[in-house]
Structure formats: structure tokens, C-alpha cells
Design an enzyme around this catalytic site. Sequence first.
Site, PDB file in Angstrom:
ATOM      1  N   CYS A   1       0.832  -1.206   0.000  1.00  0.00           N
ATOM      2  CA  CYS A   1       0.000   0.000   0.000  1.00  0.00           C
ATOM      3  C   CYS A   1       0.869   1.260   0.000  1.00  0.00           C
ATOM      4  CB  CYS A   1      -0.936   0.005   1.197  1.00  0.00           C
ATOM      5  SG  CYS A   1      -0.099  -0.126   2.792  1.00  0.00           S
TER       6      CYS A   1
ATOM      7  N   HIS B   1      -1.425   1.591   7.411  1.00  0.00           N
ATOM      8  CA  HIS B   1      -1.930   1.458   6.048  1.00  0.00           C
ATOM      9  C   HIS B   1      -1.853   2.807   5.354  1.00  0.00           C
ATOM     10  CE1 HIS B   1      -4.142  -0.179   2.726  1.00  0.00           C
ATOM     11  NE2 HIS B   1      -5.173   0.616   2.912  1.00  0.00           N
TER      12      HIS B   1
END
Length: 1301
Positions: free
Chosen positions: A416, A1062
Amino acid sequence: MLTPPSPSTSPTLYPHDPTNSRKRQRSLSMESEASTSSPKRSASQDPQTLQSNDLTSTPPSFHDTTPDNDIDAYMAEQGEDNGVAFQRASSSVWTSAQKLQQVEDALKAPMVKGETWYIVSRRWYQRWRKAMTGEEDKEGRLEEKDVGPVDNSNLCSRNGEVTSQLIEHIDCEFVPEGVWKLYEEWYGPPKFSLPRKVIERGIMKEPTLELRPPKFSVYLLSTSSIPGQSTPPKEVVLSSTDTVTHARKAFAEAISTQKAAGGQYRVWRIPSQATSTELLYPVERLRTCGATELGTSEATVEEEFVDSGEAFVVEFMDRDEWTVNPSEFTSQPNGTLPQLTPPPPPPPTQPAPLFNSNTDFFSQLQQKSPPAVSTTAVSLFKSGAVASADKPSTSARPKTAREPGTLGLGNMGNTCFMNSALQCLVHTPELVDYFLTGVYQEELNPDNPLGMHGAIAQAFGAMLTRIWDNESTLSSYTPREFKQTLQRFAPQFSGYQQHDSQELVAFLLDGLHEDLNRVLKKPYVEKPDWEGGGDKELVELANLSWEGYMKRNDSVVVDLFQGQYQSTLVCPECNKVSITFDPFMYLTLPLPVQKKWQHDILYVPWDLEKPHVKIPIEITRDASFKAVRQLLGRWMNSNPENLLTLEIFNHRFYKNLDDTVGVDDMSEQDTIVCFELPCNAQQSRTYKPQPNDPFIVPVFASETTPSRAGYGRGSNLFASPFVVVITQEQAKDPEAMYDAVVDRLQRWTIHARDLFTWEAGSRSDDMEPVHIPISGSPVRDTVTEIKENGDIVTVEEPVPDEGDIADEKATIVQQADEDDDMDLASAVPRKVGFKRDLFQIRVHKCSQPYGVGYNSYGSNPGRYDTWEQRTATAKDGVLLRQHDAFYLEFDNPVKTYYFGDESNHWEYALWNKFDEFLHPELVASRKAASTHKKKGITLQDCLDEFTKEEKLGEDDLWYCPRCKKHQQATKRFDLWKVPDILVVHLKRFSNSRMLRDKIDTFVDFPLEGLDLTSMVGERSVGKRLQETGVDVESLGLHDLEEPLVYDLFAVDEHLGGLGGGHYRAYALNHATGKWYHFDDSYVTPARPEQAVNSNAYLLFYRRRTRRPIGGKSHEKVEAARVQPKVHVDDVSHRGMQIPTPPSDGSVSRGDPSVGSIPATILEWPTPDSMVPSSPSSPPPPLEGLPPSFDEALYDPIVQSSPLAEIQLSAAQLEFPDPSSHGSPSSVDAEPDLEDNDESPFFQSSFDDDPTQDISDDSVRLRKANFLDDDDDEVVDDTTDVIMTPAESELDETENDGSSSR
């Protein structure tokens, strides 16, 4: 480690048995493991339970697979290594010191490809090391018998899954296999064994440990299920460097070793939505889930883009027949599981040359490995829906083209960080135009030694082209090719670890710059320095610096992203000013809400009349204790050089908090004391000892009869330790040293008065003497009297006779007694000196200053010296030595009288009674912080913090050319020139010493109108010169009146803490003016205000200006838009290449505003594969024959518009769709879910000259313009199919040599 030595040069643990190598140990280990009850082996050694014809009658005896067994299999499959030879010996011959030395020597050996290393928890390793060294810390001494087996539980979950970030020296340590075997021999087998193979990463083949090898779920294809039987699928761990052929074999062996040995099996890849919790996989489900066959290939798992976490089904041949027929596979209607095979790539909408040499990026990538060995499949991954050529599928789903720039990027497992950064960069409008128009192809600099041979630029261009394809129907694809290219040149981004998104942006921009650098040969340029002067000279210096930089660096990255800042250094001694100008590519801004270290310091003044106090302080977390002493010195009006800071634990000084110790090394519960001394505390790293320095001696109180020996919790020490200063003269006299100790002891007891010996005073002691002047010689037998009026009269007294004397005696004695009684009642007692024998001083020689360390007092009485011993060895009569300590041995009654008893909380002691002292500066700072917190932080506050003047640290001194020495100068950064695209990095992460933290404070930044005019030095200096009449144009200063205003167009955000979390992105689509949120493969519309949040990490601003931005790059882009079309020629020896899609305004090759632009070089696809072919796969024309003309007409693209003019074009790189489930985590890889149109072709517009002559051996372009299904003849002026006769099935009759029709 780039060129590790051969294993023979590595150290060994055992020097006497060279035959007992790691390889032999591995063999022994594997033999012993074979006899264990491994669930995996028990399953693999029971082949009869796996026969499909018996599944309904006899339930298979499958067992759960543990992670340990998966790792065992993974390591066994990697083969033998030739690492360092460790030799066996009996553990009884090892001492603790020998064990420690051998292990530490082994850890110094470099990693070598093929070796096996093990992951060991740092927590366990530190405990083991503590036992080996005999250290005694706050938890006491640890015996080796209490160490136990290696404990990796803090790195794993309960089922053995690794949950830690596995950062070396922080989370864990890496040890070679020989060390691991010794740990097992010494302490027994561990619960969680974490072996890892050493593999080579990157173009430099750097040996590195594969910390997170990919793991896959494996099922067995079954014609029926077994009621009541619940067996989970097998988990197989492989290496990313394993070949696909090896992976297929490992999958089959996980189910049945015996059946796998026969080689009669197939492996099917299934989407994540089609996975199951049961081992047995139904045939019917395989037929309808969109499975694809995994073909054999010598390419690696990493090269073939097989992601960790994917699922595979193993099918064994039963009675010489396969269980499933791929022709029976069906496509799914809407609302059910999509098929995995991607639809045909969309047509290019930008004219470009269609042929090129095989020296391009992806062609070179393909030629790195031998071609696939499969003879039964056209491609590595064969779509089940098109595996049979007997019956082309007629099913096709309607498509809706997505908006360009809204393509999601699939997560391949902790990628990510890459996806979010790429989305921000590919939404930079000028960068998009530069790549889509193909200008980057013209500017590739593959020979730049500082670049990546053009590979990074080409991989980025291919990906950007895909994202901005305006006819694509995909909503997502996984950028495996880009990641593979990236990790070739940046091995730090290999594997599945989480990384910093900003580090990727920095590397990528630098890589693009060098790959696209217009300077082919960099000259040597000497950096100019400031020679003094005014504003004009300052501008000239800035221009000269920039011109020198441009002589070596000139690229689209410089045109768009690079600015210039001014650095000013001032010498504190001679006021020498040094000014330099340097380029920057992104602006790293500190947050002015730096988290502070807060602690209470116990401050002990030297003056006994001043109370000892507890002082709360706040200081930056990256400060050292030198800053703490400077702060206390300022607050308490004392010299910081005379302050001594120490940590106290268990009645001892535990740590010397000198200049080298950072405050963030201390925990909240630690007790820190600061002593003021009458001399230099000698804690400064710059202090030089002097011959007459006094001794700073630590003093510890203990009982005469120790209750328990040792340093730990059973120690006989009590009270709080303190220090005493002994001069050189005092050090010669034990009595003087005794007095000095008792003097300091007064502070710590309420009975300090009783430390002294007192004697009764007299009244005369209280009377002041009166001086009486007397002239002349004294007269014998005379009496001097003082009258009431002050007259002095001297008279002779007759000698009394004997009788008179006798009569006066009684009177005189009576008067004396009365005087004595009056003195005793009214006189003040007088100190005679300190009481003796309060305690006995023991002189103890310590190994560290102030007695810190791990030595103990009481366990070895012979370690202290008597004064007699010291006198015999004294030099110049001085009885003390360096690092001496005083131990005061108190008898219990004396201790109880002066300090009380522990059971009564030391009721007479004062070491636990510190009054709090709040300095006004701290109060004001807390008030300001509270106000600032309510007000919030703005981006302008961060800019102000960046440009704030600061003093260099002692470790970062500047060499003053005038003073000819290093100085602690003041330094200031200022913005001088700002780029058109400004990347702002908010410095949220801190990682100093043992502190790793993230600042999650909200920073308010503007969406529009960020005005930097007042902060840019070039503007302010230029305006001052302009006001004085200087021709600023001649100095290269333009548009001084235009404000420097920026608008936000992208934000890279990070959720979570340091080392994990994230990444996501917000970006403005400049083609539509809409904002979108990019969460890996999931793209949703967003409001721009949502991008302004506390997770914002990287900010991307674009300058608002009336001129086109991008400089030279913009000119090249505009020239590319209007340049004339280039005809294709000399194609006989060139390979196929994919055209580059256009910028926003271009829609076809025939657009007169668009010229022929060099193609984006994409990787060859395999016609029926769900993923692109690997670098080892040859181009499709060499793998098999294309479909016939009739089969091509069944293609869904043709069927979707049978009456329209269809242009069939060459196959293009195929990418996956996102899955339909929720937002992925940053750890798990996302599945590839793409539509299947069963065709390697896609629509295209093509207007090249059809009359062009092409040689017989030319490569075919499958671009045929068909009028409709009723036309059997091909019109000459609309057909541009170019092919060789050997490859064609479209020709029903043999061509006689003309390849252009």
C-alpha cells in the site's frame, strides 16, 4: 555484503571437526524430523487416502498443518546450503564467556546465498546475553539455567504466524544455522522455529534474508465431499526465488508425495472469493469459479507475479483421465464470481511507431531467463474458458469504459505504501502529459551510470499509460511489473515488508531523473562559495549555483519538482558567514508540536542550607542529558558543568547519565537525581582531567551484618546513595574523609544535630571581649579599677595578712559556685566535632565511575581495602584511586536512630522527602502549549519551524575557514526558488535511539491558495533590487509581481503507528476535475475537504501561474503533440511494441494535432493468460499459432459490434480487476479478478500507409480493418495486416511473398 567471502573464510564455532558441516547437520536434522509425527508428512505418506475413487467410502486421514511444519517444508525444499561449518562439541566444555564469544564471532560472518539463518527474538537474545555476561540489571541476576529455549512468542501469534515487523536489532536478531543448533543443544528445542533462506536481491545480487516467504493455500480436487469430515487446506511456504515448476511440484507433494512423484497432475489457480475452509475442492465449483491452469516454467515465483496468499487446487489424473475438462468451464453471469482472466487491453489512442528493436526495457526483461518449458500450453497461466480451441466461447458481457485516471492498484502484500505514492505521482498533470505523449522515450538515458538503465522510467511509463487509458474497462490492476523492476534496483523494497511511502517517492523521483537526464556526460563543476557582498552578489551566487547544477542535471523531474534553498551558517566566534545554495526535490517540514520528554528530576544542592527539591522538566525527546543539566543550571542558578546526573535503582547508582545518554533512553519510572558539586562534575565529553582534580566518590549505606549478599533485591544496602567530594589533601587523611562524608550525611536525617559531639559553653563564651588600653609597664601588686564615670584608677593594695585570707576563702568559693550554675543555665552548647564511630568506611574499587555497573558489594568481602592497605600502596600519600566508592557500614541501632526502619517507612530519613519546585518557565511553557493545542497547527507553522535558526549540535560541528577549527555555528534554511510541483513531507515519524514514534497531530493545510511569496528569498531580494533601480531581468529574475500561489492536487496519507499501518491517497483527476480516494484497488469519489485530516503525510501542490509550467519538458510535450506522423519502415528485424495512449486531447492516430510518438514499451502478454507473461516467456508469435480468421470473428469484441468497423490490434499487457470484497489490509495480497474476453486482441485505430512495402520475414501486426461479416474480401485501402506466411492461419491460401495486402 555485495561480494561476500566464500564460506571457507567464515569463522567456525567448532575448530576441531571439519567434517561436521552445516550440510551434514541439516541432513541429520531432516532424518530426525522424518520420524516425528508431522501432520504434513503423515498426510503425504498416506497416498491411499487421496485416491479420488475411494473418497466417498474412506475418509482421508488429513491433519492440521502447523506453521512450523510449513516452514520446515519450505526450508527443506530450498536445498542444501554451503554455509559456515559449525562443529559439534559437548556443551559441558563451554564456559559462559566462551559461548558468548563464539556466538558473537559467528554473527559477524556475512550472509551467503543459499545459507539458512534463523530469526531469534531480541528479547530472548538480550536475556541470554545477560546470563552469559553475568550482568545484574533492575531485574537482578539471571542464571543460565533459567534462560530456557529460544522464545519467539513475542514475534508470532498463537498459531505461529509472524506478526512482528522483524526489524533487526530492534525486534529480533538474525543468527546462522550453526548458532541455532547450539541454542537447541544448550537449551532445548523452541516452540516457534523461524528459519529463513538467504537469497539475492536486486541488480547487485545483494544477499538478504527472505523474512516473509510467500505462503499459499492448496486444495485437492474432489468429485464429492465427505459428510462429517472437516480438514483445512494445506499451507505451503515457498521462496520467491523458487521456479514455477518447483512450486507446482510443492503443491502436489503437499497433498500426496507418492502421486506427485508420478507427475500426472495439474494445478489450478482460483480466485480468493472461490477459496474454502475445506481441503477437498468440488469439481463443479472449479468449473464455475474462473480457474486458470498453472503451467510449468523455469521463471521464478516472483518473476511470474504469483502473490503470497493465493490459492491453488491440485488435480491428480485418475485412471488415465482428468477429472475436469476445461471446455466445460463456464463464464459467470452478473452477480456471481467473476472470472480471473482479464479482458483484452483497450486500444491505444495515440499514434506511435509500432515496431522497435529488441533492446527495449521489457524485451530485455523477457530475455533474462530461458523460455517456458511447457509444450502443452501457450502461456504460463491458461484460462480454463479458452483452453480448448474446439469451440470458441460466444459469451460476452457488456462493458462500460471507466474514467481515465481512476484505475486502482492491487495490493500484493504490504504494498500500500507504493500504491498510494504512485497514485499521487501519476495524477501530476504535467507528468502525465510527458509520459502519455511518449516524450520520455526520446529522452531515455540508459547509459547513465547513476541511473537504472532506463528501466524505472519505462516501467513507470507503462504503468501510467495503463492508468490513463481512456477506453479501458478495468477498475484495477496489480503493478507487479513495476514492483519487480523497482526491487531490482532498490532491494530494500523487495518482499512483503511495509515501507515508508516518502522513501519510495524520493527514490522514484531520483530514479526517473537519472533515467531521463538529458545530460549524457556530466562535467565536473566546482560549487561556488559566498565571498561577501549585497543582494546583487547573493542573486549571482544563487544563479551560478543553479547553472552549475543544471550542467549535470536536466530532466523532467528538474523541470517540475526541483527548487533551491539557501543555507546560512554563522561562526559564533569570528562571525564568518557562509552561504550556499542547494537543490531540493521535496520539502521535509518538522512539526512544531514535537513530543516532549517529561520527567521529575531530584535536585540536590551542595549548600546544606538549601533544600533538595523535585523539579518537573520538559525537553525534546532527541535531547541528551547535557541539555538537561543546562536547563537545570539555568533554572537553579548553578553552573551546568558542576551538575552530576545519575540514575538510582535499588540503593545504587545504576547508570551514568553523561552527554552520550539521550533522555529517550529513560523510562517514566526511572529515578533520576542531579547533584550540584563544588567542582566540575566531569560528565562532559570535552572535559580533560587535571592532576589536582578532586575525587568525586559515591557513598552507599549498608548494614554491618548483611542479611543477604548480592546486588539484587536481596542486597544489604539501604538509603539513597549520594556523592562526596574529596580534595587531594583530604584524600591523605582517613579522618578528613570521614568528616567529609558525615558532613554530606546531614542532609538525609532529621537527627543531623546528633551527628556532632557537643560541649557545654560558658557565659564568657557569649560575651564580646572589650579592649582596654593600658599605657606603661604593669605595676606589681597593684589593682586597676574602673569608676562609674569611666575613669581608670590604679591603686596599690597592701598585702593582706594571713587571717584575712582565711576569712575570704569561703566567700570566694561560694561566689564561684554561683557563677558556674549561672553559666550552665544560660550558655549555648558548642560543637566539638563529628561523632566518631557512627559507621565504618569501606573503600571499594569499582569498575565504573560512581559505582555504576553490575558489580556487587557484600558477596565478596575481600574486594574492599583497609586504610592500612591503601597506606602501604599510596602515591604521595593519597589514599584514594579512580572509581573508588565508600560503603558506610552502620550498626542497626545507629541506623535506626538516624534513619528509622524500613517497616516504618524510614521515619527519620529525608531521602524520600522532596518538595516540588515548579519553575515559572515550565508553567509558561505548559500554558502556551495548551493554547497552541486549542489553536491547532497550520502548514505555515511548519514552514516557520523549517526556516527557524538553530544551533548545530556537538556532533555536527562546522569547520570555520577563518578560525581554522570546528565551531558550533548557527544554521538557517530559507527557500530561495520554489518548483512548479511542490511535494511537502510532513515529518510525522521519529526514530531516535530506542524511541520509535509517530506524531499524529492534525496539521491544517489549504486546498487552494497556499501563498509562499513572502517566504521565497528570490522574490524578496529581487523586489529590493528592483526598488533600487537594478535591472533584475539581466539577473535572470522574471515575473516578480506574480504571486507564488499553489493549489493542492494529491495527498498521501498514513493510518496507524510506526512500522505498520496502512497508506491511502486522495488525488484530483485533472481530466474531469473530480477528487477520488484510492485505497489500493478500491477507488471511490471523494470531496477535497476529506483529504485534509490528521493522517496526511505527503502533500502535492501545483503552482497556479499564467505561464505553462514544466519549462523545457512542456515545450517538448507540445512539440510532440503537433509533430508529423512518422511512417513505419525497416521493420523486418524489429519486435512488436505497444503504442502509448495519448494525452487528454488525443483520441486517434488520425488526429492531426497528434504526431507519431515513441511507444510505451510494455511486456508481451500471453493471449489467454490471466497475468502477463514473465520475463522468461518469449513473445506470443513464437509460442504458438494465432487463432484462425473464423475463430477471431467469435471474439466478444467483434461480436459486440458486428456491423461497426472493428480494428484488431496487437495484444497488450493485461492487468487484473479488484476483488469485490471490502477494503484490504496492508498485509494481505489482493486477488486478480478480471473479465475474460477470450481474445488477445483489442480495438485500435490505425492509419499507417497501406501501400508500404514489407519484407517476407517481417513480423505481423494483427490490425485488420473489417468492414462487416458479409464482406469476404479485404479492401486494399483499409487493410494493414502485416505478417509472415509461417505464422499465419488467417491466410487460407499461401501468400507468395507479399506481406502487405
